[in-house]
Design an enzyme around this catalytic site. Structure first.
Site, short mmCIF file in Angstrom:
data_model
loop_
_atom_site.label_atom_id
_atom_site.label_comp_id
_atom_site.label_asym_id
_atom_site.label_seq_id
_atom_site.Cartn_x
_atom_site.Cartn_y
_atom_site.Cartn_z
N ASN A 90 -0.66 0.24 -3.36
CA ASN A 90 0.41 0.76 -2.50
C ASN A 90 1.72 0.26 -3.09
OD1 ASN A 90 2.22 1.41 -0.52
ND2 ASN A 90 1.35 0.08 1.06
N TRP A 91 2.41 1.16 -3.76
CA TRP A 91 3.63 0.75 -4.47
C TRP A 91 4.82 0.58 -3.52
CZ3 TRP A 91 3.57 4.34 -9.47
CH2 TRP A 91 2.38 4.09 -10.17
N LYS A 92 4.65 0.99 -2.28
CA LYS A 92 5.71 0.90 -1.27
C LYS A 92 7.00 1.52 -1.83
CE LYS A 92 3.31 -2.97 0.80
NZ LYS A 92 3.34 -4.22 1.54
N HIS A 150 0.29 2.13 8.21
CA HIS A 150 0.57 0.82 7.60
C HIS A 150 1.41 0.00 8.57
CE1 HIS A 150 2.10 -2.24 4.91
NE2 HIS A 150 1.11 -1.94 4.10
N GLU A 191 3.90 -1.75 8.15
CA GLU A 191 5.35 -1.58 7.97
C GLU A 191 5.83 -0.32 8.68
OE1 GLU A 191 5.23 -2.00 3.72
OE2 GLU A 191 4.71 -4.12 3.97
N GLU A 198 -5.49 -5.20 7.16
CA GLU A 198 -4.36 -5.93 6.57
C GLU A 198 -3.74 -6.82 7.63
OE1 GLU A 198 -2.79 -3.59 2.92
OE2 GLU A 198 -1.67 -2.93 4.67
N GLY A 209 2.59 -9.64 1.75
CA GLY A 209 3.79 -10.02 1.01
C GLY A 209 4.20 -11.46 1.22
N SER A 247 -1.67 -9.93 0.21
CA SER A 247 -1.59 -10.94 -0.86
C SER A 247 -2.87 -11.03 -1.70
CB SER A 247 -1.23 -12.31 -0.29
OG SER A 247 0.05 -12.25 0.34
N GLY A 263 -0.49 -4.51 -2.61
CA GLY A 263 0.95 -4.27 -2.66
C GLY A 263 1.52 -4.86 -3.94
N GLY A 264 2.08 -6.06 -3.83
CA GLY A 264 2.77 -6.71 -4.96
C GLY A 264 2.02 -6.66 -6.28
#
Ligand code: 13P
Length: 256
Positions: A11-13, A97, A99, A169, A175, A215, A236-237
């Site tokens: 997930n590149w956000k 998600h 977010e 999640e 993150g 993470s 993510g990251g």
């Protein structure tokens, strides 16, 4: 060994211009674009979906979006629909998600409409669920997750339920560098599997992939991915660089 093929989704956000996205996906395709041991999905921002789709052609890596509107078309300025995603060969879409829930007011009812629309358009929803730190500390993790899973999948038929992917999640792990322990993650994953048995029966529940997200990185992935009910990761990251993302795919492939 689990009958479920592991799935690693990036997930590149809101990261990467089209040019950056192309460079990243080219490296991913070179490294893991032919293997079939692990299902690999990349979810770039809308602006680079089409270019990334072209780069993925002929590879085993699949394309996902990070969100979509629940209606097929109409006066919804700024939105993108499931048929539009299908038309550019997306196969997956991340829905609900945390977010989106926290910053864009997405409710379980809205997420459910999106899930139904995705399935109707042959897109696999990656339905995200997870508790906040306050909810965990209050001891309500399982209750929160239960509500999100049940409400998110309301009205989904048994036939279509098997193509849903669920991502657990924990919000406090996203993150933050704070990963859930394998025990914490496995407990919730097993609980979700049990809910799926109740909702759709054993056969479907055995097929549904439940990803962990929050993470996840090459150093903690092997232990998480070895858990019975952890069928992959929503990253993510660590999905923003080819090297760490590819290492996660390799870690998933090593689990027998
Ligand atoms: P991080 O891997 O950066 O914690 O993000 C997880 C996530 O939100 C994936 O959807």
């Amino acid at each position: 060994m689990s009958s479920r093929k592991k799935l690693i989704a990036g997930n590149w956000k809101m990261n990467k211009t089209s040019a950056d996205a192309l460079a990243l996906v080219a490296d991913i395709v070179t490294a893991v674009g032919r293997q079939t041991d692990v299902e690999v999905v990349v979810c770039p921002p809308f602006t680079s979906l089409e270019k990334v789709a072209a780069e993925l052609e002929g590879s085993t890596v699949k394309l996902g979006a990070q969100n979509m509107h629940q209606e097929a078309s109409g006066a919804f300025t700024g939105e993108i629909s499931a048929p539009m995603l299908r038309a550019i060969f997306a196969t997956h879409v991340i829905l609900g998600h945390s977010e989106r829930r926290a910053y864009f007011g997405e409710t379980d009812a809205l997420v459910n409409k999106k899930v139904i629309s995705a399935l109707k358009n042959q897109l696999r929803p990656i339905l995200c669920v997870g508790e906040t730190l306050a909810e965990r500390e209050a001891g309500s993790t399982l209750k929160v997750v239960q509500t999100q899973v049940e409400a998110g999948l309301e009205g989904v038929s048994k036939e279509l339920a098997a193509s849903v992917v669920i991502a657990y999640e924990p919000v406090w792990a996203i993150g933050t560098g704070k990963v859930a322990t394998t025990e914490q993650a496995q407990e919730v994953h097993a609980f979700i599997r049990g809910l799926l048995v109740k909702l759709f029966g054993d056969t479907v529940a055995t097929k549904v992939r439940i990803l962990y997200g929050g993470s996840m990185k090459p150093s903690n992935a092997p232990e998480l991915l070895a858990q019975k009910d952890i069928d992959g990761g929503l990253i993510g990251g660590a999905s923003l660089e080819a090297r760490s993302f590819v290492e996660l795919v390799t870690a998933a492939a090593a689990i027998k």
